[in-house]
Design an enzyme around this catalytic site. Structure first.
Site, PDB file in Angstrom:
ATOM      1  CE  LYS A  16      22.182  57.372   4.448  1.00 57.13           C
ATOM      2  NZ  LYS A  16      23.607  56.973   4.345  1.00 57.13           N
ATOM      3  CE1 TYR A  31      19.030  55.560   3.072  1.00 58.38           C
ATOM      4  CE2 TYR A  31      18.466  57.766   2.310  1.00 58.38           C
ATOM      5  CZ  TYR A  31      19.354  56.709   2.373  1.00 58.38           C
ATOM      6  OH  TYR A  31      20.569  56.805   1.731  1.00 58.38           O
ATOM      7  CB  SER A  61      20.660  60.839   1.853  1.00 54.37           C
ATOM      8  OG  SER A  61      19.544  61.001   1.000  1.00 54.37           O
ATOM      9  CB  SER A  62      19.560  65.499  -0.977  1.00 55.37           C
ATOM     10  OG  SER A  62      19.006  64.510  -1.818  1.00 55.37           O
ATOM     11  CB  CYS A  63      16.416  61.700   2.073  1.00 54.36           C
ATOM     12  SG  CYS A  63      16.269  60.892   0.482  1.00 54.36           S
ATOM     13  CG  HIS A  73      17.719  55.755  -6.199  1.00 51.97           C
ATOM     14  ND1 HIS A  73      18.730  54.968  -5.713  1.00 51.97           N
ATOM     15  CD2 HIS A  73      17.122  56.317  -5.115  1.00 51.97           C
ATOM     16  CE1 HIS A  73      18.749  55.050  -4.389  1.00 51.97           C
ATOM     17  NE2 HIS A  73      17.794  55.863  -4.005  1.00 51.97           N
TER      18      HIS A  73
END
Length: 306
Positions: A137, A133, A104-106, A176
């Site tokens: 990841k 989160y 994820s770009s998170c 989202h």
């Protein structure tokens, strides 16, 4: 034809992958939660050993928007870390040589320079609103990389930008941004509400890709899997402000009211735009424009949800 074992088959990404993979003639084994408990390593290993896939795609996970991430950081960290570890170890124990882990770009530091390059993971602190989160990841991506280095398998992490599309979640508490805004603006139109709120100043920028395009990239990459780096961003390479997304969705829905910015609400990171140079080098680009993707998602919402 290649056989794929896929986790998270009931989620948005999983369902898009399954639909496109079956169109292209792949065999897909995607057990639901009742058939396989991903929190049980022995069960995961046993299932994959019996399934004998050529490739594992891991897209299962607990996901949600800012509200859910802020309220439940332990759940988002623990559950995603646990199932990620089990799928990676279980796949290795079952003799699987190729695995795609969806990141994820998170995962990127909150202050990382945009566009976000894969090498910048773990170079700074994470965005607090989804830290739990993101920690999970990052850890699972590193496990995949370490296993590949140490034991000679090809376990790789694909890092998509924000996604939306068919089979998205439209629950305001869990969704989202794009599906949440589709529901909010559609409801405002139906009820004749003249104004709609936007969280924050609306100047934060986001990159949203139609989920079917991610599925297309995943299947495209299988023919050149050896060329795919250990981690690779998948995205558009362009972004829009939150205000612009609201305007685009209103245009598709035909909402003619006005928007106001609720500055008491959190807005998240100011920008998350991924660097797509490695994706481009592989020879792939997304097919779906923002307006086309919103139209398809809104049609799905009207048909399946509202």
């Amino acid at each position: 034809m290649m056989k794929i074992f896929l986790t998270g088959g009931a989620g948005m990404v999983g369902r898009n992958i399954i639909a496109l993979a079956k169109q292209k003639g792949f065999e897909v084994d995607a057990p639901g939660r009742q058939a396989l408990d991903l929190s049980n390593l022995a069960a995961v290993t046993d299932y994959i050993s019996q399934s004998k896939p050529d490739l594992v795609i891991h897209c299962a996970g607990l996901v949600g928007g800012i509200q859910a991430n802020v309220a439940e950081p332990y759940d988002f960290c623990f559950q995603n870390l646990q199932i990620g570890m089990n799928v990676i170890q279980g796949s290795y124990d079952a003799g699987v040589k190729k695995l795609i882990n969806l990141g994820s770009s998170c995962m990127y530091p909150r202050a990382a320079e945009n566009p976000l390059k894969e090498e910048s993971v773990l170079t700074g602190e994470l965005e607090p609103t989804n830290e739990g989160y993101a920690v999970a990841k990052v850890a699972v991506a590193r496990l995949a990389s370490y296993l590949s280095q140490q034991y000679g398998v090809e376990y790789k992490t694909y890092i998509p930008c924000n996604l939306y599309g068919y089979w998205d979640k439209f629950d305001p508490e869990k969704s989202h941004m794009i599906p949440a805004v589709i529901r909010k603006i559609d409801s405002a139109k139906q009820s004749g509400t003249d104004t709609v709120d936007i969280w924050g100043d609306g100047l934060a920028r986001r990159e949203f890709m139609f989920a079917e395009d991610l599925a297309d990239f995943i299947l495209f990459s299988l023919d050149k899997f050896e060329e795919v780096p250990s981690s690779v961003n998948v995205g558009l390479g362009t972004d829009h402000s939150i205000n612009e997304f609201y305007q685009a969705i209103a245009k598709v829905i035909g909402y003619e009211g006005t928007f106001y910015n609720d500055l008491s609400k959190p807005a998240g990171m100011k920008q998350k735009l991924v660097d797509i140079s490695k994706q481009t080098q592989l020879g792939w680009s997304p097919k779906t424009s923002l307006i086309e993707g919103i139209e398809k998602t809104y049609e799905f919402y009207l048909r399946e949800v509202r």
